[in-house]
Design a protein around this motif. Structure first.
Motif, PDB file in Angstrom:
ATOM      1  N   HIS A  70       4.087  93.177  46.826  1.00 48.53           N
ATOM      2  CA  HIS A  70       3.285  92.959  48.285  1.00 48.53           C
ATOM      3  C   HIS A  70       1.791  93.248  47.952  1.00 48.53           C
ATOM      4  O   HIS A  70       1.411  94.419  47.927  1.00 48.53           O
ATOM      5  CB  HIS A  70       3.886  94.196  49.268  1.00 48.53           C
ATOM      6  N   ILE A  71       0.984  92.300  47.925  1.00 48.99           N
ATOM      7  CA  ILE A  71      -0.123  92.408  47.338  1.00 48.99           C
ATOM      8  C   ILE A  71      -1.366  92.835  48.249  1.00 48.99           C
ATOM      9  O   ILE A  71      -2.031  93.747  48.315  1.00 48.99           O
ATOM     10  CB  ILE A  71      -0.655  91.293  46.363  1.00 48.99           C
ATOM     11  N   LYS A 125      -0.638  89.232  54.260  1.00 45.71           N
ATOM     12  CA  LYS A 125      -1.255  89.449  55.704  1.00 45.71           C
ATOM     13  C   LYS A 125      -2.119  88.401  56.227  1.00 45.71           C
ATOM     14  O   LYS A 125      -2.149  88.056  57.259  1.00 45.71           O
ATOM     15  CB  LYS A 125      -1.441  90.905  55.832  1.00 45.71           C
ATOM     16  N   GLN A 126      -3.153  88.229  55.128  1.00 49.54           N
ATOM     17  CA  GLN A 126      -3.992  87.020  55.556  1.00 49.54           C
ATOM     18  C   GLN A 126      -4.227  86.109  54.261  1.00 49.54           C
ATOM     19  O   GLN A 126      -3.655  86.472  53.280  1.00 49.54           O
ATOM     20  CB  GLN A 126      -5.434  87.652  55.636  1.00 49.54           C
ATOM     21  N   THR A 129       2.109  80.209  55.605  1.00 43.98           N
ATOM     22  CA  THR A 129       1.605  81.468  56.293  1.00 43.98           C
ATOM     23  C   THR A 129       2.949  82.350  56.699  1.00 43.98           C
ATOM     24  O   THR A 129       2.892  83.408  56.636  1.00 43.98           O
ATOM     25  CB  THR A 129       0.843  81.797  57.008  1.00 43.98           C
ATOM     26  N   ALA A 130       4.083  81.500  56.769  1.00 45.98           N
ATOM     27  CA  ALA A 130       5.223  82.311  57.146  1.00 45.98           C
ATOM     28  C   ALA A 130       6.559  81.470  56.785  1.00 45.98           C
ATOM     29  O   ALA A 130       6.269  80.303  56.541  1.00 45.98           O
ATOM     30  CB  ALA A 130       5.231  82.613  58.547  1.00 45.98           C
ATOM     31  N   VAL A 154      -1.444  99.052  62.938  1.00 47.95           N
ATOM     32  CA  VAL A 154      -0.863  97.950  62.883  1.00 47.95           C
ATOM     33  C   VAL A 154       0.524  98.404  62.236  1.00 47.95           C
ATOM     34  O   VAL A 154       0.842  98.881  61.393  1.00 47.95           O
ATOM     35  CB  VAL A 154      -1.721  97.127  61.804  1.00 47.95           C
ATOM     36  N   ASN A 155       1.629  97.692  63.086  1.00 47.99           N
ATOM     37  CA  ASN A 155       3.005  98.051  62.758  1.00 47.99           C
ATOM     38  C   ASN A 155       3.780  96.641  62.823  1.00 47.99           C
ATOM     39  O   ASN A 155       4.668  96.470  63.584  1.00 47.99           O
ATOM     40  CB  ASN A 155       3.496  98.895  63.924  1.00 47.99           C
ATOM     41  N   VAL A 156       3.265  95.785  61.861  1.00 42.45           N
ATOM     42  CA  VAL A 156       4.134  94.615  61.760  1.00 42.45           C
ATOM     43  C   VAL A 156       5.060  94.611  60.720  1.00 42.45           C
ATOM     44  O   VAL A 156       4.618  94.997  59.483  1.00 42.45           O
ATOM     45  CB  VAL A 156       3.325  93.337  61.696  1.00 42.45           C
ATOM     46  N   PRO A 157       6.250  94.393  60.686  1.00 41.01           N
ATOM     47  CA  PRO A 157       7.217  94.345  59.530  1.00 41.01           C
ATOM     48  C   PRO A 157       6.741  93.472  58.275  1.00 41.01           C
ATOM     49  O   PRO A 157       6.083  92.366  58.786  1.00 41.01           O
ATOM     50  CB  PRO A 157       8.618  93.873  60.099  1.00 41.01           C
ATOM     51  N   ASP A 158       7.071  93.797  57.329  1.00 42.77           N
ATOM     52  CA  ASP A 158       6.653  92.892  56.094  1.00 42.77           C
ATOM     53  C   ASP A 158       7.640  91.611  56.179  1.00 42.77           C
ATOM     54  O   ASP A 158       8.769  91.706  56.503  1.00 42.77           O
ATOM     55  CB  ASP A 158       6.912  93.758  54.510  1.00 42.77           C
TER      56      ASP A 158
END
Length: 348
Positions: free
Chosen positions: A4-5, A99-100, A157-158, A25-29
């Motif tokens: 997870h970079i 994340k981005q 991106t996902a 920020v509480n977004v699951p990996d």
């Protein structure tokens, strides 16, 4: 091992009048998974098989087509397999989405549980400017190995795509990088007292070595980049003994010639530029008109450029129907005129 970079740090911002607003920020990996498709016919990939994947990272605001030369390697040659517990296609090591920014994916396999490329000097790499590249690939060192290369999945991106009942993942649509040949036989008509038995079919002086380059950034139609083709040789595409039983009775009826384990059905895409590139078929004809069988072995050849109207291309299967026949015997009777003999006069 987690890779997870790119994370997002929580920030505390001091506002006017000494008030504090805390932003969390509480977004699951999101773990990277894959959605595999066998070929463009959209058949699901065999869950017993594996493939290898690469990915390149671009910062937010950049896209692959315009910025691929500045992309950084993110995943390299990761073995991807089906995980029953997760119901997902994933790597042994765990990879997460940035994340981005975005990732562009490449993948290859030979459609087995142990993908590999064999042969002296052979190797496989992936570059942002080449895509999947296979150096010094030899058909004879990799007999009937079905090399599949996935379409480039750009700017992902996902996990997005769903195939079968698996979890969403990176769209991984595999296409065949090589060509496939198949042969069938028939006979012109039913011949009383005559049998045909096909013994062998050989492709003479066809190219068997080459280098494959997928291409980037916009080479979505793979398989057009076979170069450095050399080492022409003879490839056996059928050996055995198959009696031809079908006849052309107004419908399409053929006996299929199934390649043995020592024969080739997957071949290198190539151009037919030489008169030495020929198909050779060997078959026996046995006739029995008088109670005594007579067998002759026939060898026929024909230029491949006369058989195939187009060059062999990646991802295409070429089915060749071969019709065997005989020329019926006819007679051409004639009667010669009398010719002059000796003229003898006698007197009694």
């Amino acid at each position: 091992m987690n890779k997870h970079i790119f994370g997002i740090a929580a920030a505390c911002v001091a506002l006017a009048a000494c008030s504090k607003n805390e932003v969390k920020v509480n977004v699951p990996d999101q773990e990277i998974t894959f959605q595999t498709v066998g070929t463009k016919s959209a058949s699901a990939f065999n869950t017993s098989n594996k493939f290898y994947s690469y990915a390149y990272f671009l910062e937010k605001g950049n896209n692959w087509d315009a910025n691929y030369n500045s992309a950084n390697a993110y995943i390299s040659n990761a073995a991807i397999s089906y995980n029953t517990t997760a119901n997902a296609w994933k790597a042994t090591d765990t990879y997460y989405w940035p994340k981005q920014g975005s990732l562009t994916f490449f993948a290859w396999t030979d459609n087995t549980s142990d993908p590999k490329i064999e042969g002296t000097g052979a190797s496989i790499t992936c570059g942002s400017d080449t895509g999947i590249k296979i150096l010094n690939y030899s058909v004879t060192d990799n007999r009937n190995r079905d090399i599949l290369v996935a379409d480039i999945a750009k700017d992902q991106t996902a996990n997005t795509t769903t195939v079968s009942t698996w979890k969403k993942g990176v769209p991984t649509v595999f296409k065949h990088a090589l060509s496939n040949v198949e042969f069938k036989v028939n006979k012109t008509t039913s011949y009383d007292g005559v049998t045909f038995k096909v013994k062998s079919i050989t492709l003479n002086n066809v190219n068997t070595n080459g280098t494959y380059t997928q291409g980037s950034p916009d080479a979505n139609s793979i398989g057009t980049m076979w170069t450095n083709q050399d080492a022409p040789t003879d490839l056996s595409v059928f050996t055995g003994e198959v009696e031809v039983t079908k006849t052309n009775d107004g419908t399409v009826a053929w006996d299929e010639l199934t390649a043995s384990t020592n024969d080739y059905k997957i071949v290198l895409p190539q151009k037919f530029t030489s008169d030495d590139q020929v198909l050779t078929i060997v078959y026996d004809i046995t006739t029995n008109y008088t109670g005594t069988a007579v067998t002759e072995t026939v060898t026929d050849t024909k230029k491949l450029s006369e058989i195939y109207t187009k060059n062999w291309e990646s991802g295409k299967k070429y089915i060749l129907g071969i019709t065997l026949g005989l020329n019926e015997i006819y007679w051409a009777p004639s009667v010669e005129d009398w010719t002059s003999g000796d003229v003898t006069n006698i007197t009694f």
